[in-house]
Design a protein around this motif. Structure first.
Motif, PDB file in Angstrom:
ATOM      1  N   ALA A   1       8.693   5.830  34.290  1.00 13.07           N
ATOM      2  CA  ALA A   1       7.386   5.670  33.654  1.00 13.07           C
ATOM      3  C   ALA A   1       6.342   6.454  34.427  1.00 13.07           C
ATOM      4  O   ALA A   1       6.597   6.932  35.537  1.00 13.07           O
ATOM      5  N   GLN A   2       5.162   6.565  33.848  1.00  9.97           N
ATOM      6  CA  GLN A   2       4.073   7.239  34.554  1.00  9.97           C
ATOM      7  C   GLN A   2       3.520   6.393  35.698  1.00  9.97           C
ATOM      8  O   GLN A   2       2.986   6.932  36.665  1.00  9.97           O
ATOM      9  N   TYR A   3       3.637   5.078  35.569  1.00 12.57           N
ATOM     10  CA  TYR A   3       3.185   4.168  36.624  1.00 12.57           C
ATOM     11  C   TYR A   3       4.242   3.095  36.824  1.00 12.57           C
ATOM     12  O   TYR A   3       5.017   2.784  35.911  1.00 12.57           O
TER      13      TYR A   3
ATOM     14  N   MET B   1      -4.880  13.664  29.122  1.00 10.45           N
ATOM     15  CA  MET B   1      -4.421  12.832  30.239  1.00 10.45           C
ATOM     16  C   MET B   1      -5.606  12.049  30.810  1.00 10.45           C
ATOM     17  O   MET B   1      -6.702  12.592  30.964  1.00 10.45           O
ATOM     18  N   GLU B   2      -5.397  10.731  31.096  1.00 14.26           N
ATOM     19  CA  GLU B   2      -6.487   9.897  31.600  1.00 14.26           C
ATOM     20  C   GLU B   2      -6.876  10.309  33.019  1.00 14.26           C
ATOM     21  O   GLU B   2      -6.154  11.036  33.700  1.00 14.26           O
ATOM     22  N   SER B   3      -8.023   9.826  33.492  1.00 17.44           N
ATOM     23  CA  SER B   3      -8.645  10.344  34.703  1.00 17.44           C
ATOM     24  C   SER B   3      -7.826  10.070  35.964  1.00 17.44           C
ATOM     25  O   SER B   3      -7.803  10.900  36.882  1.00 17.44           O
ATOM     26  N   LEU B   4      -7.146   8.927  36.049  1.00 17.28           N
ATOM     27  CA  LEU B   4      -6.398   8.618  37.257  1.00 17.28           C
ATOM     28  C   LEU B   4      -5.209   9.572  37.413  1.00 17.28           C
ATOM     29  O   LEU B   4      -4.965  10.095  38.504  1.00 17.28           O
ATOM     30  N   SER B   5      -4.494   9.813  36.347  1.00 18.72           N
ATOM     31  CA  SER B   5      -3.375  10.757  36.409  1.00 18.72           C
ATOM     32  C   SER B   5      -3.856  12.156  36.768  1.00 18.72           C
ATOM     33  O   SER B   5      -3.226  12.863  37.555  1.00 18.72           O
ATOM     34  N   THR B   6      -4.993  12.549  36.194  1.00 17.00           N
ATOM     35  CA  THR B   6      -5.560  13.863  36.502  1.00 17.00           C
ATOM     36  C   THR B   6      -5.891  13.973  37.984  1.00 17.00           C
ATOM     37  O   THR B   6      -5.616  14.987  38.632  1.00 17.00           O
ATOM     38  N   ALA B   7      -6.467  12.911  38.540  1.00 17.95           N
ATOM     39  CA  ALA B   7      -6.815  12.910  39.957  1.00 17.95           C
ATOM     40  C   ALA B   7      -5.567  12.968  40.837  1.00 17.95           C
ATOM     41  O   ALA B   7      -5.543  13.672  41.859  1.00 17.95           O
ATOM     42  N   VAL B   8      -4.525  12.258  40.454  1.00 19.95           N
ATOM     43  CA  VAL B   8      -3.277  12.287  41.223  1.00 19.95           C
ATOM     44  C   VAL B   8      -2.692  13.685  41.238  1.00 19.95           C
ATOM     45  O   VAL B   8      -2.283  14.203  42.285  1.00 19.95           O
ATOM     46  N   LEU B   9      -2.641  14.326  40.068  1.00 23.55           N
ATOM     47  CA  LEU B   9      -2.061  15.665  39.972  1.00 23.55           C
ATOM     48  C   LEU B   9      -2.896  16.701  40.715  1.00 23.55           C
ATOM     49  O   LEU B   9      -2.360  17.730  41.143  1.00 23.55           O
ATOM     50  N   ALA B  10      -4.182  16.428  40.888  1.00 20.52           N
ATOM     51  CA  ALA B  10      -5.057  17.339  41.627  1.00 20.52           C
ATOM     52  C   ALA B  10      -5.030  17.055  43.127  1.00 20.52           C
ATOM     53  O   ALA B  10      -5.780  17.678  43.889  1.00 20.52           O
ATOM     54  N   ALA B  11      -4.167  16.094  43.556  1.00 25.49           N
ATOM     55  CA  ALA B  11      -4.091  15.687  44.964  1.00 25.49           C
ATOM     56  C   ALA B  11      -5.452  15.265  45.486  1.00 25.49           C
ATOM     57  O   ALA B  11      -5.849  15.595  46.611  1.00 25.49           O
ATOM     58  N   ALA B  12      -6.163  14.494  44.677  1.00 25.14           N
ATOM     59  CA  ALA B  12      -7.501  14.035  45.036  1.00 25.14           C
ATOM     60  C   ALA B  12      -7.444  13.076  46.221  1.00 25.14           C
ATOM     61  O   ALA B  12      -6.448  12.378  46.423  1.00 25.14           O
ATOM     62  N   PRO B  13      -8.503  13.023  47.022  1.00 24.59           N
ATOM     63  CA  PRO B  13      -8.540  12.086  48.160  1.00 24.59           C
ATOM     64  C   PRO B  13      -8.610  10.634  47.678  1.00 24.59           C
ATOM     65  O   PRO B  13      -8.885  10.362  46.504  1.00 24.59           O
ATOM     66  N   ALA B  14      -8.386   9.719  48.612  1.00 23.84           N
ATOM     67  CA  ALA B  14      -8.285   8.301  48.264  1.00 23.84           C
ATOM     68  C   ALA B  14      -9.531   7.787  47.561  1.00 23.84           C
ATOM     69  O   ALA B  14      -9.434   7.015  46.594  1.00 23.84           O
ATOM     70  N   ASP B  15     -10.729   8.190  48.043  1.00 24.92           N
ATOM     71  CA  ASP B  15     -11.942   7.651  47.423  1.00 24.92           C
ATOM     72  C   ASP B  15     -12.067   8.067  45.965  1.00 24.92           C
ATOM     73  O   ASP B  15     -12.546   7.291  45.123  1.00 24.92           O
ATOM     74  N   GLU B  16     -11.613   9.272  45.645  1.00 28.06           N
ATOM     75  CA  GLU B  16     -11.653   9.708  44.246  1.00 28.06           C
ATOM     76  C   GLU B  16     -10.621   8.976  43.407  1.00 28.06           C
ATOM     77  O   GLU B  16     -10.874   8.609  42.256  1.00 28.06           O
TER      78      GLU B  16
ATOM     79  N   LEU C   1      11.371  13.842  35.539  1.00 29.29           N
ATOM     80  CA  LEU C   1       9.974  14.096  35.870  1.00 29.29           C
ATOM     81  C   LEU C   1       9.098  13.160  35.057  1.00 29.29           C
ATOM     82  O   LEU C   1       9.208  13.111  33.827  1.00 29.29           O
ATOM     83  N   CYS C   2       8.228  12.425  35.722  1.00 32.83           N
ATOM     84  CA  CYS C   2       7.346  11.479  35.036  1.00 32.83           C
ATOM     85  C   CYS C   2       5.938  12.064  34.940  1.00 32.83           C
ATOM     86  O   CYS C   2       5.613  12.714  33.959  1.00 32.83           O
ATOM     87  N   LEU C   3       5.117  11.906  35.969  1.00 29.16           N
ATOM     88  CA  LEU C   3       3.806  12.565  35.951  1.00 29.16           C
ATOM     89  C   LEU C   3       3.875  14.007  36.452  1.00 29.16           C
ATOM     90  O   LEU C   3       3.029  14.823  36.100  1.00 29.16           O
ATOM     91  N   ALA C   4       4.836  14.327  37.285  1.00 31.27           N
ATOM     92  CA  ALA C   4       4.954  15.699  37.787  1.00 31.27           C
ATOM     93  C   ALA C   4       5.173  16.660  36.620  1.00 31.27           C
ATOM     94  O   ALA C   4       6.089  16.463  35.818  1.00 31.27           O
TER      95      ALA C   4
ATOM     96  N   PRO D   1      -5.694   3.120  33.754  1.00 32.50           N
ATOM     97  CA  PRO D   1      -5.551   3.149  32.290  1.00 32.50           C
ATOM     98  C   PRO D   1      -5.085   1.805  31.752  1.00 32.50           C
ATOM     99  O   PRO D   1      -4.354   1.063  32.421  1.00 32.50           O
ATOM    100  N   ALA D   2      -5.503   1.492  30.538  1.00 34.16           N
ATOM    101  CA  ALA D   2      -5.086   0.243  29.898  1.00 34.16           C
ATOM    102  C   ALA D   2      -3.642   0.310  29.436  1.00 34.16           C
ATOM    103  O   ALA D   2      -2.975  -0.730  29.302  1.00 34.16           O
ATOM    104  N   GLN D   3      -3.157   1.510  29.180  1.00 36.60           N
ATOM    105  CA  GLN D   3      -1.775   1.717  28.753  1.00 36.60           C
ATOM    106  C   GLN D   3      -1.205   2.923  29.495  1.00 36.60           C
ATOM    107  O   GLN D   3      -1.949   3.758  30.009  1.00 36.60           O
ATOM    108  N   TYR D   4       0.112   3.030  29.505  1.00 35.92           N
ATOM    109  CA  TYR D   4       0.762   4.188  30.105  1.00 35.92           C
ATOM    110  C   TYR D   4       2.100   4.429  29.413  1.00 35.92           C
ATOM    111  O   TYR D   4       2.646   3.540  28.753  1.00 35.92           O
ATOM    112  N   THR D   5       2.624   5.637  29.566  1.00 38.58           N
ATOM    113  CA  THR D   5       3.878   6.013  28.927  1.00 38.58           C
ATOM    114  C   THR D   5       5.049   5.584  29.800  1.00 38.58           C
ATOM    115  O   THR D   5       5.054   5.817  31.008  1.00 38.58           O
ATOM    116  N   ALA D   6       6.039   4.977  29.156  1.00 41.48           N
ATOM    117  CA  ALA D   6       7.177   4.453  29.904  1.00 41.48           C
ATOM    118  C   ALA D   6       8.434   4.476  29.050  1.00 41.48           C
ATOM    119  O   ALA D   6       8.383   4.335  27.823  1.00 41.48           O
ATOM    120  N   ALA D   7       9.583   4.639  29.711  1.00 43.48           N
ATOM    121  CA  ALA D   7      10.879   4.442  29.057  1.00 43.48           C
ATOM    122  C   ALA D   7      11.139   2.943  29.042  1.00 43.48           C
ATOM    123  O   ALA D   7      11.090   2.285  30.086  1.00 43.48           O
TER     124      ALA D   7
END
Length: 444
Positions: free
Chosen positions: A178-180, A1-16, A414-417, A23-29
């Motif tokens: 989609a993931q995004y 999983m790319e870094s932005l999705s990882t940060a979202v799932l970790a409930a990272a703060p805004a600056d992180e 469920l998309c990223l969750a 990501p240049a690409q993402y998974t989508a229906a």
């Protein structure tokens, strides 16, 4: 999983979140333009299986416009417009994308050989355009499915009357399954804190549509004591219509098609439930059939309530509309937002004009109506109509379930969750309401 999705799932703060690369690409229906003719050999009325046309895979990330937000989608849901999209009826949605692109500038991004579908989502804002000031990275949001042009004067009176209002994820690209997702910042609303991601994601399109039809100033304006006939009372629209009528002090009369759905309708709050098979409502194909079946329906309502309905809530269309016109009382109202069984409605106009009845056409909901509806969820007055949850990888199965009407309420995705039950930030309110009340269609 790319870094932005990882940060979202970790409930990272805004600056992180802001430091993580988009990501240049993402998974989508999505749909593919080369598939638009795959159902050409299928005869009218025969099965156009959406699992043949809905794909899940990588798509390129678009550039963000100044008035837009990029949302990491934690969960989404299936709406009937995704079924329409995937059957390429009444026309391929790629036509919508091409038309949108003619406006130039950032609109040109939408004309692609793929169409990311989905008109509901709940997630986390991870980027905002240069012109966005109301929302911040890290905000938990739900998304209004109506995209409007705020430079158009009519938008500021009622955006649903604007010539450039569009259904996001149906008439635009980069939708919610989609993931995004890319949305106008004006589509964002604060997520109810006591709801999970998947519960939040099944609210806005259908609930706000029902709100405008029944409560809003452009709809039927139901009042205390009104009897409201609700077709498909356990569908996505119907499930919220039942709750809105009940909360308004009305009497919801639900029409369903099975014993299981009878139980579900009662769990949602229907005072009266009519199984259409019990009274021979087979779907009207002529005006005479509509009158005959309308008489049976009217008798069934009067037998249990003592009066004819004030309002008929009809999104089924061809098979039911003539019955609705006949069944409502003198001075009654039929409000319609769709035609899932066909757009050509047959009814005997004498019963309309001679009894001073009204027909109201209603489409979607404006942002204020979405906000008022969302407030009802936040107050715990309306409960999610979630009945089942699928992973994004199985979105075709989920859409097929809705296409064949083998579902009740709303089907979540469920998309990223990574699992159900996440996203709650107000556990106290959730505990006060109780799990059983929060999920009436998952406990019947």
């Amino acid at each position: 999983m790319e870094s932005l999705s990882t940060a979202v799932l970790a409930a990272a703060p805004a600056d992180e979140l802001l430091r993580a690369a988009i990501p240049a690409q993402y998974t989508a229906a999505h749909l593919r333009i080369e598939d638009t003719k795959i159902f050409d050999a299928v005869a009218d009325g025969d099965d156009r299986d959406v699992s043949r046309s809905l794909h899940v895979g990588e798509v390129p990330m678009p550039q963000l416009a100044p008035d837009e937000a990029l949302v990491a989608v934690m969960a989404s849901s299936i709406n009937y417009n995704t079924v329409w999209s995937a059957t390429f009826e009444p026309l391929p949605t790629f036509d919508f994308l091409r038309r949108y692109a003619r406006e130039g500038a950032f609109a040109q991004r939408h004309d692609q050989p793929f169409h990311v579908v989905g008109s509901d989502a709940a997630g986390v804002v991870v980027r905002t355009g240069a012109g966005v000031t109301r929302w911040r990275c890290g905000d938990h949001v739900i998304i209004s499915p109506v995209q409007v042009d705020d430079h158009e004067p009519m938008t500021h009176a009622d955006s649903m009357l604007g010539a450039r209002q569009r259904a996001w994820g149906y008439e635009t690209n980069y939708g919610g399954l989609a993931q995004y997702a890319v949305v106008k910042a004006s589509q964002l609303l604060t997520k109810p804190g006591h709801l999970t991601w998947e519960e939040s994601a099944v609210t806005m399109l259908t609930a706000a549509t029902a709100y405008r039809m029944l409560i809003g100033s452009k709809g039927a304006r139901i009042k205390l004591g009104d009897i409201v006939l609700i077709w498909g009372a356990t569908g996505g629209l119907g499930a919220y219509a039942v709750q809105l009528v009940k909360n308004a002090g009305g009497i919801p009369v639900g029409v369903v098609g099975s014993r299981d759905k009878e139980k579900a309708a009662r769990a949602l709050g229907c005072d009266v439930v009519i199984n259409r098979h019990d009274i021979g409502l087979t779907g009207a194909r002529t005006t005479q059939e509509a009158v005959e079946q309308g008489k049976r329906l009217g008798s069934a309502v009067r037998e249990q309530v003592g009066e004819d309905p004030h309002v008929a809530f009809d999104y089924v269309g061809k098979e039911t509309f003539g019955l609705s016109v006949f069944a409502v009382r003198r001075g009654g109202t039929v409000v319609t937002c769709g035609s899932s069984t066909g757009y050509e409605h047959l009814y005997d106009n004498r019963y309309l004009w001679m009894n001073s009845k009204r027909i109201i056409g209603s489409h979607g909901a404006n942002l204020q109506e979405h906000a008022e509806c969302s407030r009802l969820f936040s107050l715990g007055k309306i409960m999610p109509a979630l009945s089942a949850v699928f992973p994004l990888a199985d979105v075709a199965k989920a859409a097929r379930l809705v296409q064949t009407n083998r579902h009740t309420g709303k089907v979540g995705v469920l998309c990223l969750a990574p699992q159900e039950g996440l996203g709650v930030t107000d556990p106290e309110l959730r505990a006060r309401i109780g799990e059983a009340r929060l999920n009436p269609l998952r406990t019947v």
